[in-house]
Enzyme design. Structure first.
Site, mmCIF file in Angstrom:
data_model
loop_
_atom_site.group_PDB
_atom_site.id
_atom_site.type_symbol
_atom_site.label_atom_id
_atom_site.label_comp_id
_atom_site.label_asym_id
_atom_site.label_seq_id
_atom_site.Cartn_x
_atom_site.Cartn_y
_atom_site.Cartn_z
ATOM 1 N N PRO A 9 0.774 -1.487 -0.040
ATOM 2 C CA PRO A 9 -0.017 0.063 0.073
ATOM 3 C C PRO A 9 0.973 1.330 0.050
ATOM 4 O O PRO A 9 1.928 1.478 0.418
ATOM 5 C CB PRO A 9 -0.741 -0.191 1.258
ATOM 6 C CG PRO A 9 0.016 -0.926 2.148
ATOM 7 C CD PRO A 9 0.570 -2.125 1.194
ATOM 8 N N ASN A 10 0.205 2.304 -0.439
ATOM 9 C CA ASN A 10 0.894 3.513 -0.756
ATOM 10 C C ASN A 10 2.214 3.716 -1.459
ATOM 11 O O ASN A 10 2.634 4.642 -2.101
ATOM 12 C CB ASN A 10 1.099 4.241 0.716
ATOM 13 C CG ASN A 10 -0.299 4.339 1.133
ATOM 14 O OD1 ASN A 10 -1.130 4.845 0.697
ATOM 15 N ND2 ASN A 10 -0.217 3.803 2.441
ATOM 16 N N ARG A 17 5.069 11.006 -1.914
ATOM 17 C CA ARG A 17 5.276 10.930 -0.461
ATOM 18 C C ARG A 17 6.561 11.717 -0.178
ATOM 19 O O ARG A 17 7.258 11.890 -0.965
ATOM 20 C CB ARG A 17 5.513 9.243 -0.331
ATOM 21 C CG ARG A 17 4.434 8.415 -0.471
ATOM 22 C CD ARG A 17 4.269 6.861 -0.155
ATOM 23 N NE ARG A 17 4.146 6.599 1.255
ATOM 24 C CZ ARG A 17 4.216 5.549 1.712
ATOM 25 N NH1 ARG A 17 4.548 4.688 1.194
ATOM 26 N NH2 ARG A 17 4.391 5.670 3.165
ATOM 27 N N TYR A 22 11.512 8.806 1.125
ATOM 28 C CA TYR A 22 11.232 7.921 0.000
ATOM 29 C C TYR A 22 11.806 8.387 -1.088
ATOM 30 O O TYR A 22 11.609 7.551 -2.335
ATOM 31 C CB TYR A 22 9.733 7.632 -0.187
ATOM 32 C CG TYR A 22 9.048 6.938 1.065
ATOM 33 C CD1 TYR A 22 9.252 5.598 1.149
ATOM 34 C CD2 TYR A 22 8.066 7.775 1.725
ATOM 35 C CE1 TYR A 22 8.579 5.111 2.369
ATOM 36 C CE2 TYR A 22 7.613 7.048 2.903
ATOM 37 C CZ TYR A 22 7.787 5.929 3.297
ATOM 38 O OH TYR A 22 7.306 5.133 4.480
ATOM 39 N N ASN A 73 8.046 -5.761 -0.794
ATOM 40 C CA ASN A 73 7.771 -4.692 0.051
ATOM 41 C C ASN A 73 6.408 -4.442 0.340
ATOM 42 O O ASN A 73 5.700 -3.642 -0.246
ATOM 43 C CB ASN A 73 8.360 -3.025 -0.721
ATOM 44 C CG ASN A 73 8.461 -2.138 0.488
ATOM 45 O OD1 ASN A 73 7.893 -2.257 1.555
ATOM 46 N ND2 ASN A 73 8.880 -1.054 -0.099
ATOM 47 N N ALA A 76 3.118 -0.779 5.084
ATOM 48 C CA ALA A 76 2.675 -0.952 6.162
ATOM 49 C C ALA A 76 2.080 -2.019 6.583
ATOM 50 O O ALA A 76 2.240 -2.663 7.878
ATOM 51 C CB ALA A 76 1.679 0.325 6.305
ATOM 52 N N GLU A 97 12.727 -9.442 1.645
ATOM 53 C CA GLU A 97 12.232 -8.339 1.909
ATOM 54 C C GLU A 97 13.066 -6.973 1.781
ATOM 55 O O GLU A 97 14.262 -7.224 1.925
ATOM 56 C CB GLU A 97 11.824 -8.497 3.316
ATOM 57 C CG GLU A 97 11.070 -7.177 3.800
ATOM 58 C CD GLU A 97 10.747 -7.434 5.232
ATOM 59 O OE1 GLU A 97 11.268 -8.413 6.072
ATOM 60 O OE2 GLU A 97 9.578 -7.030 5.714
ATOM 61 N N HIS A 99 12.820 -2.538 1.993
ATOM 62 C CA HIS A 99 12.059 -1.542 2.488
ATOM 63 C C HIS A 99 13.083 -0.091 2.043
ATOM 64 O O HIS A 99 14.074 -0.290 2.157
ATOM 65 C CB HIS A 99 11.903 -1.328 4.133
ATOM 66 C CG HIS A 99 10.871 -2.317 4.472
ATOM 67 N ND1 HIS A 99 9.551 -2.258 4.551
ATOM 68 C CD2 HIS A 99 11.275 -3.577 5.136
ATOM 69 C CE1 HIS A 99 9.015 -3.362 5.032
ATOM 70 N NE2 HIS A 99 10.034 -4.024 5.396
ATOM 71 N N ARG A 106 13.256 4.701 12.147
ATOM 72 C CA ARG A 106 11.889 5.405 12.223
ATOM 73 C C ARG A 106 10.893 5.153 13.511
ATOM 74 O O ARG A 106 11.529 4.799 14.382
ATOM 75 C CB ARG A 106 11.184 5.309 10.897
ATOM 76 C CG ARG A 106 11.807 5.386 9.666
ATOM 77 C CD ARG A 106 11.227 5.321 8.494
ATOM 78 N NE ARG A 106 10.152 6.333 8.371
ATOM 79 C CZ ARG A 106 9.117 5.898 7.487
ATOM 80 N NH1 ARG A 106 9.268 4.900 6.562
ATOM 81 N NH2 ARG A 106 7.996 6.780 7.412
HETATM 82 C C1 DQA Z 1 8.200 1.034 3.845
HETATM 83 C C2 DQA Z 1 8.331 1.329 5.236
HETATM 84 C C3 DQA Z 1 6.904 1.296 6.008
HETATM 85 O O1 DQA Z 1 7.047 1.258 7.291
HETATM 86 C C4 DQA Z 1 5.762 2.144 5.350
HETATM 87 O O2 DQA Z 1 4.615 2.024 5.786
HETATM 88 C C5 DQA Z 1 5.768 2.247 3.861
HETATM 89 C C6 DQA Z 1 7.083 1.930 2.917
HETATM 90 C C7 DQA Z 1 9.359 1.526 2.957
HETATM 91 O O3 DQA Z 1 9.646 0.954 1.900
HETATM 92 O O4 DQA Z 1 10.342 2.079 3.452
HETATM 93 O O5 DQA Z 1 4.753 2.469 3.299
HETATM 94 O O6 DQA Z 1 7.960 -0.316 3.643
#
Ligand code: DQA
Length: 142
Positions: A9-10, A17, A22, A73, A76, A97, A99, A106
């Site tokens: 998501p997102n 963002r 990011y 990835n 959240a 995985e 991120h 964070r």
């Molecule tokens: C994320 C880190 C997560 O905590 C966050 O909710 C994201 C992106 C990252 O790629 O840094 O949406 O996965």
């Protein structure tokens, strides 16, 4: 060799963002570079993104049947989705995985990922480079 690159998501909103966390690139731009890199490594990368937990479960099931490895990835959802963890647990293929941000520098609620203990490896904090490193690692594993 088919590799699924699955974003949660997102991440479709990258570019909008917070840039300090990011970066500037959109997901489309990141994926374009990754597609080329994957080809160089002899992979055929397939890209999935969803904001919906159930859809992500379905993509992970599809990977179980069709992919040789996945790079995820789950954004959240990584921090709290037992459904996605259970889906990843079914897999018998390598899981990496990624991120973009360093989740450990964070907020506390980002320090735990339910996926990490199931993954072959975890890469975080290197921005889009993390996906490229994950492809290199996948090449090595496979
Ligand atoms: C994320 C880190 C997560 O905590 C966050 O909710 C994201 C992106 C990252 O790629 O840094 O949406 O996965």
């Amino acid at each position: 060799m088919r590799i699924f690159i699955i974003n949660g998501p997102n991440l479709n909103m990258l570019g909008k963002r917070p840039e300090s966390i990011y970066g500037k690139l959109t997901l489309e731009e990141i994926n374009k570079g990754l597609s080329e890199k994957a080809n160089e490594l002899g992979f055929q990368a397939e890209f999935y993104q969803s904001n919906n937990e159930g859809e992500l479960v379905e993509v992970i099931h599809k990977a179980h049947h069709e992919a040789k490895g996945i790079i995820v990835n789950l954004a959240a959802y990584s921090h709290y989705s037992i459904a996605l963890r259970d889906a990843v647990e079914i897999l018998s293929i390598p899981v990496i995985e990624v991120h973009l941000s360093n989740i450990y520098s964070r907020e506390d609620f980002r320090h735990k990922s339910l996926i990490s203990s199931l993954a072959d490896g975890v890469i975080c904090g290197f921005g889009p480079l993390g996906y490229r490193l994950a492809l290199e690692a996948m090449k090595d594993i496979l």
